[in-house]
Enzyme design. Sequence first.
Site, PDB file in Angstrom:
ATOM      1  N   LYS A 249      58.303  41.919  18.830  1.00 35.43           N
ATOM      2  CA  LYS A 249      57.357  43.019  18.613  1.00 35.43           C
ATOM      3  C   LYS A 249      56.023  42.520  19.166  1.00 35.43           C
ATOM      4  O   LYS A 249      55.277  41.816  18.494  1.00 35.43           O
ATOM      5  CB  LYS A 249      57.262  43.327  17.113  1.00 35.43           C
ATOM      6  CG  LYS A 249      56.922  44.772  16.778  1.00 35.43           C
ATOM      7  CD  LYS A 249      55.605  45.257  17.317  1.00 35.43           C
ATOM      8  CE  LYS A 249      54.429  44.734  16.524  1.00 35.43           C
ATOM      9  NZ  LYS A 249      53.135  45.012  17.204  1.00 35.43           N
TER      10      LYS A 249
ATOM     11  N   GLU B   7      51.639  30.705  13.016  1.00 38.25           N
ATOM     12  CA  GLU B   7      50.510  30.179  13.792  1.00 38.25           C
ATOM     13  C   GLU B   7      49.370  31.166  13.601  1.00 38.25           C
ATOM     14  O   GLU B   7      49.403  32.275  14.139  1.00 38.25           O
ATOM     15  CB  GLU B   7      50.922  30.006  15.252  1.00 38.25           C
ATOM     16  CG  GLU B   7      52.050  28.982  15.374  1.00 38.25           C
ATOM     17  CD  GLU B   7      52.479  28.665  16.803  1.00 38.25           C
ATOM     18  OE1 GLU B   7      52.192  29.452  17.705  1.00 38.25           O
ATOM     19  OE2 GLU B   7      53.109  27.618  16.987  1.00 38.25           O
TER      20      GLU B   7
ATOM     21  N   CYS C 255      42.666  31.185  19.758  1.00 38.13           N
ATOM     22  CA  CYS C 255      42.773  30.711  18.374  1.00 38.13           C
ATOM     23  C   CYS C 255      42.180  29.320  18.217  1.00 38.13           C
ATOM     24  O   CYS C 255      41.652  28.966  17.177  1.00 38.13           O
ATOM     25  CB  CYS C 255      44.225  30.718  17.942  1.00 38.13           C
ATOM     26  SG  CYS C 255      45.273  29.774  19.064  1.00 38.13           S
TER      27      CYS C 255
ATOM     28  N   GLU D  73      36.498  33.768  10.722  1.00 34.40           N
ATOM     29  CA  GLU D  73      36.849  33.816  12.141  1.00 34.40           C
ATOM     30  C   GLU D  73      36.304  35.103  12.762  1.00 34.40           C
ATOM     31  O   GLU D  73      36.569  36.196  12.258  1.00 34.40           O
ATOM     32  CB  GLU D  73      38.371  33.776  12.303  1.00 34.40           C
ATOM     33  CG  GLU D  73      38.804  33.793  13.755  1.00 34.40           C
ATOM     34  CD  GLU D  73      40.324  33.855  13.917  1.00 34.40           C
ATOM     35  OE1 GLU D  73      40.963  34.713  13.291  1.00 34.40           O
ATOM     36  OE2 GLU D  73      40.863  33.040  14.699  1.00 34.40           O
TER      37      GLU D  73
HETATM   38  P1  NAD Z   1      47.157  40.423  14.237  1.00 30.51           P
HETATM   39  O1  NAD Z   1      47.560  39.639  13.044  1.00 30.51           O
HETATM   40  O2  NAD Z   1      46.296  41.601  14.052  1.00 30.51           O
HETATM   41  O3  NAD Z   1      48.446  40.966  15.006  1.00 30.51           O
HETATM   42  C1  NAD Z   1      49.467  40.108  15.486  1.00 30.51           C
HETATM   43  C2  NAD Z   1      50.773  40.861  15.532  1.00 30.51           C
HETATM   44  O4  NAD Z   1      51.188  41.176  14.213  1.00 30.51           O
HETATM   45  C3  NAD Z   1      50.707  42.179  16.306  1.00 30.51           C
HETATM   46  O5  NAD Z   1      51.892  42.294  17.072  1.00 30.51           O
HETATM   47  C4  NAD Z   1      50.678  43.204  15.174  1.00 30.51           C
HETATM   48  O6  NAD Z   1      51.169  44.470  15.529  1.00 30.51           O
HETATM   49  C5  NAD Z   1      51.575  42.541  14.153  1.00 30.51           C
HETATM   50  N1  NAD Z   1      51.401  42.998  12.765  1.00 30.51           N
HETATM   51  C6  NAD Z   1      50.258  43.391  12.151  1.00 30.51           C
HETATM   52  N2  NAD Z   1      50.507  43.691  10.844  1.00 30.51           N
HETATM   53  C7  NAD Z   1      51.830  43.463  10.645  1.00 30.51           C
HETATM   54  C8  NAD Z   1      52.700  43.574   9.518  1.00 30.51           C
HETATM   55  N3  NAD Z   1      52.239  43.970   8.319  1.00 30.51           N
HETATM   56  N4  NAD Z   1      53.985  43.265   9.667  1.00 30.51           N
HETATM   57  C9  NAD Z   1      54.462  42.841  10.866  1.00 30.51           C
HETATM   58  N5  NAD Z   1      53.712  42.723  11.968  1.00 30.51           N
HETATM   59  C10 NAD Z   1      52.405  43.018  11.861  1.00 30.51           C
HETATM   60  O7  NAD Z   1      46.520  39.374  15.248  1.00 30.51           O
HETATM   61  P2  NAD Z   1      45.825  39.693  16.649  1.00 30.51           P
HETATM   62  O8  NAD Z   1      44.557  40.418  16.370  1.00 30.51           O
HETATM   63  O9  NAD Z   1      46.841  40.293  17.572  1.00 30.51           O
HETATM   64  O10 NAD Z   1      45.517  38.220  17.195  1.00 30.51           O
HETATM   65  C11 NAD Z   1      44.346  37.516  16.891  1.00 30.51           C
HETATM   66  C12 NAD Z   1      44.601  36.535  15.762  1.00 30.51           C
HETATM   67  O11 NAD Z   1      45.668  35.669  16.128  1.00 30.51           O
HETATM   68  C13 NAD Z   1      43.431  35.626  15.480  1.00 30.51           C
HETATM   69  O12 NAD Z   1      43.302  35.457  14.094  1.00 30.51           O
HETATM   70  C14 NAD Z   1      43.842  34.301  16.127  1.00 30.51           C
HETATM   71  O13 NAD Z   1      43.234  33.155  15.594  1.00 30.51           O
HETATM   72  C15 NAD Z   1      45.301  34.314  15.877  1.00 30.51           C
HETATM   73  N6  NAD Z   1      45.994  33.435  16.815  1.00 30.51           N
HETATM   74  C16 NAD Z   1      46.524  32.260  16.353  1.00 30.51           C
HETATM   75  C17 NAD Z   1      47.161  31.387  17.243  1.00 30.51           C
HETATM   76  C18 NAD Z   1      47.736  30.078  16.778  1.00 30.51           C
HETATM   77  O14 NAD Z   1      48.476  29.465  17.541  1.00 30.51           O
HETATM   78  N7  NAD Z   1      47.450  29.603  15.574  1.00 30.51           N
HETATM   79  C19 NAD Z   1      47.258  31.733  18.594  1.00 30.51           C
HETATM   80  C20 NAD Z   1      46.701  32.937  19.020  1.00 30.51           C
HETATM   81  C21 NAD Z   1      46.080  33.793  18.116  1.00 30.51           C
END
Ligand code: NAD
Length: 502
Positions: free
Chosen positions: A195, A271, A305, A406
């Site tokens: 997804k 992550e 991230c 963040e």
């Molecule tokens: P997000 O959590 O908003 O979304 C990530 C994914 O989760 C999307 O595909 C979204 O549709 C899905 N999602 C959202 N709610 C959900 C639910 N209830 N159930 C299942 N899926 C759901 O994150 P984002 O805004 O896409 O990305 C930015 C964030 O990601 C930042 O916090 C960043 O630090 C983090 N990040 C972490 C790493 C790492 O390796 N630690 C790497 C990249 C990004």
Amino acid sequence: MTVHQSKPFESLSIDKARRDAAHFINGEFTQGTTGKSWTNYCPMDNSVIGQVPEGGRAEIDAAVKAAREALDGPWGQMSVVERTNLLAEVADEINRRFNDFLEAECLDTGKPMSMASHIDIPRGAANFKMFTDVAKTVATECFTTPTPDGTGALNYGLRRPRGVIAVISPWNLPLLLMTWKVGPALALGNTVVVKPSEETPLTATLLGEVMQKVGVPKGVYNVVHGFGPDSAGAFLTEHKGVNGITFTGETRTGEAIMRAAAGGIRPVSMELGGKNPALVFADCDMEKAIEGTMRSVFANCGQVCLGTERVYVERPIFDEFVKRLKAGAENLKLGRPDDPTTNLGPLISQEHKQKVLSYYKKAVDEGANVITGGGVPDMGDMNDGAWVEPTIWTGLADDAACVQQEIFGPCCHIRPFDTEEEAIKLANSTDYGLAAAVWTENSSRAHRVASKMDVGICWVNSWFLRDLRTAFGGAKASGIGREGGVHSLEFYTEITNICLKL
Ligand code: NAD
């Protein structure tokens, strides 16, 4: 690694031809049955890229069923060599279609092609190559000793694929972070339902074409588009046919996914977010510290991230450091992805722009000195895009929201420190624990300080220097588990201990 580029990115343009996305289920592209879709916008100027179908329970059911059948069928019966040869061809085909992936990624994200052509797309391919090597070379010998009580039994551990893996990925490095999970999952014999982020549907869709072209059996790689709550994301993580969930995204989303995973007791790999510190000691190489901190704060418009949002600088060099980082930020060129001189693109979306701007306002409300930026740049005919200025603050309290939370934008707070102990305490003073950077030419100090960072990854005199074989993940609220190289075996395989009575 060979990169088969048909033309250098300098001669590409952001092609405005309409591009719609599709689900990829059981080896076929489909618009699904919900009749619902959303419009995908390019953050550079808010122009329409195309429509994306929203998957519902029926699409998730179909994708999980296809993944299970592939596991029980042709994929599960392939030898490691056959399987990994196919995945090496996936990597080659991504490289052959390098420009298609590059254009799609830059349309979805607005990021500079100079960055995506060096990081996102080559790493997307490398993730398949590297994990095929891991799967082929991981030791299969088993060491066992007679049972302690002398009953005469032989114990050995068998690593099996975990099963159907749900991959939920974010928008900041879409292809790279998705294949970081799909690569090991498939190499180790699992099947996946992905997804992708609703903001970046194109490269996950394109990867379906690659899977078809190289003949990866149907059902091995599935993609269902949608949102999180009450949509494809939640339906996938709740689905009892899923054997494990690997997620990259925000910490709060991670909490929701862990709750879903509790139903049916499915393991998770998380992550999550970060609020990463850089510690700059007076004995650092100033040139390198400035260059590295510029990248760690502003790369990908601060949407990494691992990026730095808190910079702690030893007092004797504080003023000079602030002055030089300010000059660097003011020299950054914001521009179109297809302009080779562009350093910084837009943020991912209007929604994210509003979030980052709300922190820009909050910083002022919290008493920050705005060293540079803090607003919206004039981008001429791209003013409808998600642009914000690179921003630096000083003077915030240690418990200010802009120091603790963040932001995920091109911004940082710089604060002086006087002693090593103080610097360590400050670095560890948030809920997060993803990454840290330490800048010092004193190697004893480097080891001492790095070992006290409560993080998953600590760079010394560098940033984002990645060896894909090393353990990657976060401490505290930044994640659970480690992926990368052989560490990925922990999540993507299940060990059965076999006890044979002699
Ligand atoms: P997000 O959590 O908003 O979304 C990530 C994914 O989760 C999307 O595909 C979204 O549709 C899905 N999602 C959202 N709610 C959900 C639910 N209830 N159930 C299942 N899926 C759901 O994150 P984002 O805004 O896409 O990305 C930015 C964030 O990601 C930042 O916090 C960043 O630090 C983090 N990040 C972490 C790493 C790492 O390796 N630690 C790497 C990249 C990004």
